[in-house]
Write a protein that holds these residues in place. Sequence first.
Motif, short mmCIF file in Angstrom:
data_model
loop_
_atom_site.label_atom_id
_atom_site.label_comp_id
_atom_site.label_asym_id
_atom_site.label_seq_id
_atom_site.Cartn_x
_atom_site.Cartn_y
_atom_site.Cartn_z
N PRO A 132 51.66 48.51 35.78
CA PRO A 132 51.65 47.49 35.16
C PRO A 132 50.24 46.88 35.19
N TYR A 133 49.80 45.72 34.70
CA TYR A 133 48.67 44.94 34.88
C TYR A 133 47.38 45.14 34.01
N GLY A 134 47.34 46.01 33.26
CA GLY A 134 46.42 46.56 32.31
C GLY A 134 45.12 46.47 32.92
N LEU A 135 44.16 45.34 32.49
CA LEU A 135 42.68 45.68 32.77
C LEU A 135 42.39 44.76 34.24
N VAL A 136 43.42 44.27 34.70
CA VAL A 136 43.46 43.79 35.96
C VAL A 136 43.10 44.81 36.94
N ARG A 137 44.09 45.88 36.54
CA ARG A 137 44.11 47.27 37.62
C ARG A 137 42.93 47.93 36.94
N TYR A 138 42.75 48.28 35.72
CA TYR A 138 41.85 49.21 35.08
C TYR A 138 40.62 48.79 34.61
N GLY A 139 40.37 47.52 35.00
CA GLY A 139 38.86 46.89 34.28
C GLY A 139 38.40 46.10 35.36
N VAL A 140 39.04 45.19 36.08
CA VAL A 140 38.27 44.44 37.01
C VAL A 140 37.62 45.53 38.01
N ALA A 141 36.59 45.13 38.60
CA ALA A 141 35.82 46.07 39.40
C ALA A 141 36.59 45.96 40.81
N PRO A 142 36.59 47.23 41.67
CA PRO A 142 37.24 47.37 42.90
C PRO A 142 36.81 46.47 43.81
N ASP A 143 35.53 46.00 43.89
CA ASP A 143 35.08 45.16 44.87
C ASP A 143 35.11 43.59 44.44
N HIS A 144 36.04 43.53 43.69
CA HIS A 144 36.47 42.18 43.30
C HIS A 144 38.03 41.78 43.80
N PRO A 145 38.05 41.74 45.12
CA PRO A 145 39.64 41.65 45.48
C PRO A 145 40.16 40.22 44.98
N ARG A 146 39.37 39.40 45.01
CA ARG A 146 39.87 37.94 44.78
C ARG A 146 40.20 37.90 43.22
N ILE A 147 39.65 38.68 42.36
CA ILE A 147 40.17 38.66 40.95
C ILE A 147 41.56 39.59 41.03
N LYS A 148 41.29 40.64 41.56
CA LYS A 148 42.51 41.84 41.77
C LYS A 148 43.74 41.07 42.27
N GLY A 149 43.43 40.06 43.16
CA GLY A 149 44.50 39.27 43.53
C GLY A 149 45.46 38.73 42.68
N ILE A 150 45.11 38.45 41.30
CA ILE A 150 45.86 37.69 40.52
C ILE A 150 47.05 38.83 40.23
N ILE A 151 47.02 40.13 40.63
CA ILE A 151 48.12 41.05 40.28
C ILE A 151 49.11 40.32 41.17
N ARG A 152 49.05 39.83 42.29
CA ARG A 152 49.88 39.13 43.14
C ARG A 152 51.03 38.43 42.22
N ALA A 153 50.21 37.34 41.68
CA ALA A 153 50.94 36.49 40.54
C ALA A 153 51.70 37.17 39.57
N LEU A 154 51.11 38.31 39.04
CA LEU A 154 51.81 39.11 38.08
C LEU A 154 52.83 39.67 38.42
N TYR A 155 52.78 40.13 39.79
CA TYR A 155 53.89 41.19 40.51
C TYR A 155 54.88 40.02 40.58
N GLU A 156 54.64 38.69 41.10
CA GLU A 156 56.01 37.97 41.33
C GLU A 156 56.56 37.75 40.04
N VAL A 157 55.93 37.74 38.96
CA VAL A 157 56.81 37.48 37.68
C VAL A 157 57.64 38.62 37.55
N LEU A 158 57.24 39.80 37.63
CA LEU A 158 58.05 40.97 37.39
C LEU A 158 59.03 41.24 38.42
N ASP A 159 58.73 40.74 39.43
CA ASP A 159 59.68 41.27 40.62
C ASP A 159 60.92 40.25 40.61
N ARG A 160 60.78 39.33 39.76
CA ARG A 160 62.07 38.19 39.68
C ARG A 160 63.40 38.80 39.18
N GLY A 161 63.23 40.04 38.30
CA GLY A 161 64.20 40.64 37.95
C GLY A 161 64.68 40.18 36.36
#
Length: 449
Positions: free
Chosen positions: A43-72
């Motif tokens: 999952p996560y589209g361009l946050v995983r496959y667009g945002v640059a790897p050396d931008h961990p703060r932005i990649k951190g948005i994945i955490r919030a998206l993960y929480e949405v999907l992990d609710r079930g």
Amino acid sequence: MSKLRLAIIGAGPAGIYAADLLIKSELRDFDVSIDLFDLLPAPYGLVRYGVAPDHPRIKGIIRALYEVLDRGDIRFFGNVEYGKDITLEDLKQHYNAVIFATGAIRDANLNIPGIGLDGSYGAADFVNWYDAHPDFPATWPLNAKEIAVIGNGNVALDVARVLAKLPEDMLSTDIPAHVYEGLKASPVTDVHVFGRRGPAQVKFTPLELREACHIEGVDTIVYDEDFQYDEGSQEAIDSNNQTRVMVNTLEQLREEKQSGGKRRLHLHFMSAPVEVLGENGKVVGLKIERTKLDGHGGAVPTGEFREYPVQAVYRAVGYFGSELDQIPFDSKAGVIPNDGGRVLDQSGNQIPGVYATGWIKRGPVGLIGHTKSDALETIGHVIGDRSLWWSPANPEESAVEDLLSQRGIEVIDWKAWLRIDEKERSLGEAQGRERIKLYERSEFMAAAK
Ligand SMILES: Cc1cc2nc3c(=O)[nH]c(=O)nc-3n(C[C@H](O)[C@H](O)[C@H](O)COP(=O)(O)OP(=O)(O)OC[C@H]3O[C@@H](n4cnc5c(N)ncnc54)[C@H](O)[C@@H]3O)c2cc1C
């Protein structure tokens, strides 16, 4: 009707926000059951496959998206491609409506002579390589000493930074070994970024620009002749805080002494690319035409040309959406024609049950946060259009699973994704990193089991 069965195609931020906002919406007086599809096994589209790897703060948005999907309360169907594994007809059989949130993954065209030469690349292809997109080749030709990057937006800066950065400084990120090895082998010494207009017209954001000015081991260089301001620039500087910050950053750079680092990042302004120069089919240079400001912050040509010897050219002039099977497409703008997210046919009439959100709705501009307001508008229409929803023959949740299983599609569901996620984390842990990305689809499938 007591329940909306909704399919969302695309598990990037736009699709995930749309699902989340619909579930939380106070406008809704019916139950909802959402299935979120993505052609990727992740999952996560361009946050995983667009945002640059050396931008961990932005990649951190994945955490919030993960929480949405992990609710079930949202079902994830990874590794399922709309148009191939599941069709519009299938969706009409199983759902009341669909939202397309398929984003953009290709480069926009730049029509200048020589753009098709060997050594001329689209930024999106390079991004897909360094972000380890499973559907793009594992190798990337990093053999140029001097490189031109065309564009004055954040993607141009990402590409230039990743090209210029010392490879060891990428080692703390989530890049897999093949990407690190590729970057390590690069002989690059100079990366030149070209923009048509002046320092007050750049489309960077301040944080990205500041970062580009302070890359370890890299001298960032600007040129006095490029510092042109007209009335339009002055207005922008006076009225827009972001412009003021960026102009200040660039002005400070003018004063800075170079450290004699191994690599240099040159930021050129007032330079419109006119031709990629080639010999024997390969890139040997970039020809630019100097521009001047027109008084309103626009640029006009001056008739003065310059040539820069470079062996590779990357165009970072924007992303472009892809056409979807059976869905109208605006081939000029690269979006699905829509009115606030309601998809329109060729005559401009609403197509019942079909919606769009995110970059495929609005075009490939804006940050991740913008996809939230987008999604809010679209789900408002989905809720309001209740009388137009489809009446599916097989609305049961199990029916679509049965369909995909009959077709032999190996769905990556949320539990399978969590196993993949765990595998990536454990690979990272072994090297003192947060995660190392899997790359091959076969690796994802093996980790999912
Ligand atoms: C190089 C780059 C760097 C960026 N850096 C930043 C940054 O630092 N900060 C920031 O805020 N924003 C950044 N952005 C912008 C941000 O990524 C976008 O705003 C956001 O991802 C758009 O979301 P989306 O969901 O519309 O599209 P996407 O993120 O593209 O998601 C679309 C999803 O749809 C899936 N899909 C496509 N077609 C199909 C199909 N036929 N069937 C099934 N699934 C399909 C795709 O696989 C993908 O997962 C960057 C963008 C790029 C290109």
